[in-house]
Design a protein around this motif. Structure first.
Motif, PDB file in Angstrom:
ATOM      1  N   PHE A  17       0.833  -1.210   0.000  1.00  0.00           N
ATOM      2  CA  PHE A  17       0.000   0.000   0.000  1.00  0.00           C
ATOM      3  C   PHE A  17       0.867   1.259   0.000  1.00  0.00           C
ATOM      4  O   PHE A  17       0.683   2.164  -0.831  1.00  0.00           O
ATOM      5  CB  PHE A  17      -0.917  -0.009   1.227  1.00  0.00           C
ATOM      6  N   PHE A  18       1.839   1.327   0.899  1.00  0.00           N
ATOM      7  CA  PHE A  18       2.688   2.519   0.983  1.00  0.00           C
ATOM      8  C   PHE A  18       3.725   2.558  -0.126  1.00  0.00           C
ATOM      9  O   PHE A  18       4.207   3.641  -0.489  1.00  0.00           O
ATOM     10  CB  PHE A  18       3.355   2.607   2.352  1.00  0.00           C
ATOM     11  N   SER A  19       4.057   1.412  -0.695  1.00  0.00           N
ATOM     12  CA  SER A  19       4.962   1.389  -1.834  1.00  0.00           C
ATOM     13  C   SER A  19       4.366   2.128  -3.021  1.00  0.00           C
ATOM     14  O   SER A  19       5.038   2.930  -3.678  1.00  0.00           O
ATOM     15  CB  SER A  19       5.266  -0.067  -2.223  1.00  0.00           C
ATOM     16  N   VAL A  20       3.100   1.868  -3.310  1.00  0.00           N
ATOM     17  CA  VAL A  20       2.419   2.570  -4.398  1.00  0.00           C
ATOM     18  C   VAL A  20       2.389   4.070  -4.123  1.00  0.00           C
ATOM     19  O   VAL A  20       2.621   4.887  -5.021  1.00  0.00           O
ATOM     20  CB  VAL A  20       0.985   2.022  -4.578  1.00  0.00           C
ATOM     21  N   GLN A  21       2.145   4.436  -2.858  1.00  0.00           N
ATOM     22  CA  GLN A  21       2.081   5.851  -2.485  1.00  0.00           C
ATOM     23  C   GLN A  21       3.414   6.552  -2.738  1.00  0.00           C
ATOM     24  O   GLN A  21       3.462   7.640  -3.301  1.00  0.00           O
ATOM     25  CB  GLN A  21       1.708   5.980  -1.006  1.00  0.00           C
ATOM     26  N   GLU A  22       4.517   5.942  -2.314  1.00  0.00           N
ATOM     27  CA  GLU A  22       5.811   6.620  -2.405  1.00  0.00           C
ATOM     28  C   GLU A  22       6.355   6.653  -3.835  1.00  0.00           C
ATOM     29  O   GLU A  22       7.109   7.563  -4.189  1.00  0.00           O
ATOM     30  CB  GLU A  22       6.824   5.948  -1.479  1.00  0.00           C
ATOM     31  N   GLY A  25       3.059   8.733  -5.785  1.00  0.00           N
ATOM     32  CA  GLY A  25       2.470   9.892  -5.117  1.00  0.00           C
ATOM     33  C   GLY A  25       3.549  10.730  -4.473  1.00  0.00           C
ATOM     34  O   GLY A  25       4.612  10.971  -5.049  1.00  0.00           O
ATOM     35  N   ASN A  26       3.278  11.177  -3.240  1.00  0.00           N
ATOM     36  CA  ASN A  26       4.240  11.985  -2.505  1.00  0.00           C
ATOM     37  C   ASN A  26       5.039  11.122  -1.536  1.00  0.00           C
ATOM     38  O   ASN A  26       4.665   9.987  -1.228  1.00  0.00           O
ATOM     39  CB  ASN A  26       3.511  13.091  -1.730  1.00  0.00           C
ATOM     40  N   LYS A  27       6.128  11.677  -1.029  1.00  0.00           N
ATOM     41  CA  LYS A  27       6.961  10.970  -0.057  1.00  0.00           C
ATOM     42  C   LYS A  27       6.129  10.634   1.174  1.00  0.00           C
ATOM     43  O   LYS A  27       5.398  11.475   1.694  1.00  0.00           O
ATOM     44  CB  LYS A  27       8.166  11.835   0.334  1.00  0.00           C
ATOM     45  N   VAL A  28       6.236   9.411   1.646  1.00  0.00           N
ATOM     46  CA  VAL A  28       5.485   8.955   2.811  1.00  0.00           C
ATOM     47  C   VAL A  28       6.252   9.313   4.080  1.00  0.00           C
ATOM     48  O   VAL A  28       7.471   9.134   4.159  1.00  0.00           O
ATOM     49  CB  VAL A  28       5.265   7.425   2.745  1.00  0.00           C
ATOM     50  N   TRP A  32       5.313   6.169   9.332  1.00  0.00           N
ATOM     51  CA  TRP A  32       4.637   4.966   8.834  1.00  0.00           C
ATOM     52  C   TRP A  32       5.630   3.835   8.606  1.00  0.00           C
ATOM     53  O   TRP A  32       5.282   2.655   8.735  1.00  0.00           O
ATOM     54  CB  TRP A  32       3.876   5.287   7.549  1.00  0.00           C
ATOM     55  N   TYR A 131      12.562   5.205  -1.784  1.00  0.00           N
ATOM     56  CA  TYR A 131      11.437   4.267  -1.802  1.00  0.00           C
ATOM     57  C   TYR A 131      11.637   3.178  -0.744  1.00  0.00           C
ATOM     58  O   TYR A 131      11.807   1.996  -1.068  1.00  0.00           O
ATOM     59  CB  TYR A 131      11.300   3.632  -3.189  1.00  0.00           C
TER      60      TYR A 131
END
Length: 379
Positions: A17-22, A25-28, A32, A131
């Motif tokens: 989930f957070f892999s797709v975000q970073e 999208g924007n830096k996580v 998290w 990432y």
């Protein structure tokens, strides 16, 4: 095929989930990533009779308490004491203090080691890639099961070494040597990283890398590492742990005598990324040249030690842990369309490793399945 326990599937889903975000999208926020780290500490640190090496490390735990503190400290100074301490000094000291002072059960040791290992892992990953979730997901199978949940000494030692890369970048020699002293106190294999403070600044180009790698491939059948005698054996082999370590391995005579397997396929992938994206990485990614030296050494050492499954896994494997980060970091220097292709390839490899790990004896031998995995606090 056996199914991983849902606890591990939850971790994979969280990272995905957070892999797709970073990536898209924007830096996580780093918090998290720390939440993931805490969860992994619980999974690895509080496991109950999980991992092929669990019994061996439990024996080492009891063994450490039979040694006197003075002899452990003399071992740290490379001096002979009244008794031989057949274990790295800092790891023996941690064991002895937990058992001798606190009378702690064995799972407290695995918990403490997991805390340190995950801390250094989080810091190293956050320092060296944009990432971190993608890299951790990419490395999760089988590294988490072989490292944090298996060979806990080498895993902790090498992540201390990886963490100390920040002091190479900052050119702080004394701090680097201090952390190398700490790392070698956990596992002897870390001694092979001592020259890296100077070697990372050796200039490499594609021709030099190609010559080094080809030479290592051709040197593989001749077992040139034997010229070092017992030195390499002493820093890579622990007789008490070999049986447990072999619980992860599925080596065949064909594989050890020139066959082609998953390790070679993964190194081909790393080599592809090393050469195809080298120019762009040099131009756009900070300190890529340092990572490149680790990668080339890892590939060369793997082929040089290929006929010895312990050497190729422990000595070369310590370097190869660095190597895969260039696959992830390549996404930072390419176009949007190429980034999507690389990311698709990375996720495909993640699922491939998931299927392979579930198909081999590794998952059952390590007791990571839905019916075998046990944890001291999780239901």
């Amino acid at each position: 095929m056996s199914l991983l326990h849902p606890y591990f599937i939850i971790a994979i889903t969280y990272m995905l989930f957070f892999s797709v975000q970073e990536v898209f999208g924007n830096k996580v926020d780093k918090k998290w990533f720390w939440f993931l780290g805490i969860y992994l500490i619980i999974l690895a640190g509080l496991r109950n009779n999980v991992g092929p090496d669990y019994g061996s490390y439990k024996s080492l735990y009891l063994y450490s308490d039979t040694k006197e503190y003075i002899n452990i400290f003399l071992k740290a100074l490379h001096l002979e004491g009244s008794e031989n301490v057949d274990l790295e000094w800092l790891y023996a000291l941690i064991n002895k203090v937990l058992l001798n002072v606190f009378n702690a059960p064995f799972y407290i040791l695995t918990f403490v080691i997991a805390i340190f290992a995950i801390y250094f892992k989080v810091e190293y990953t956050d320092d060296n890639t944009f990432y971190p979730f993608t890299f951790t997901l990419f490395m999760f199978i089988p590294n988490f099961f072989i490292g944090e949940s298996g060979q806990i000494r080498q895993n902790l030692g090498t992540f201390i070494v990886y963490f100390s890369l920040r002091f190479i970048k900052e050119r702080k020699l004394l701090l680097y040597l201090f952390w190398m002293f700490i790392a070698t106190g956990i596992h002897n294999v870390c001694y092979i990283f001592l020259p890296m403070y100077w070697l990372v600044r050796v200039p490499l180009n594609k021709m030099t890398m190609l010559v080094l790698i080809i030479a290592s491939v051709f040197a593989s059948p001749f077992e040139v590492y034997r010229v070092f005698g017992d030195f390499l054996t002493n820093i890579s082999t622990d007789s008490m742990l070999v049986e447990g370590f072999n619980g992860y391995m599925d080596e065949s005579s064909q594989r050890l005598n020139g066959g082609f397997g998953i390790p070679e396929a993964m190194l081909m992938i790393v080599t592809f990324f090393l050469f195809v994206f080298d120019d762009k990485m040099v131009e756009k990614y900070p300190y890529y040249e340092y990572h490149r030296v680790y990668v080339v050494l890892g590939i060369c050492l793997y082929f040089i030690f290929r006929n010895n499954p312990i050497f190729s896994s422990r000595l070369a494997g310590a370097f190869i842990g660095f190597s895969y980060i260039i696959v992830i970091n390549a996404m930072y220097v390419v176009s949007s369309n190429t980034k999507k292709l690389i990311y698709t390839f990375i996720i495909a490899l993640v699922f491939f490793n998931f299927v392979v790990f579930a198909s081999f004896k590794n998952i059952i031998g390590g007791r990571f399945t839905v019916d075998l995995y046990k944890n001291h606090i999780l239901p």
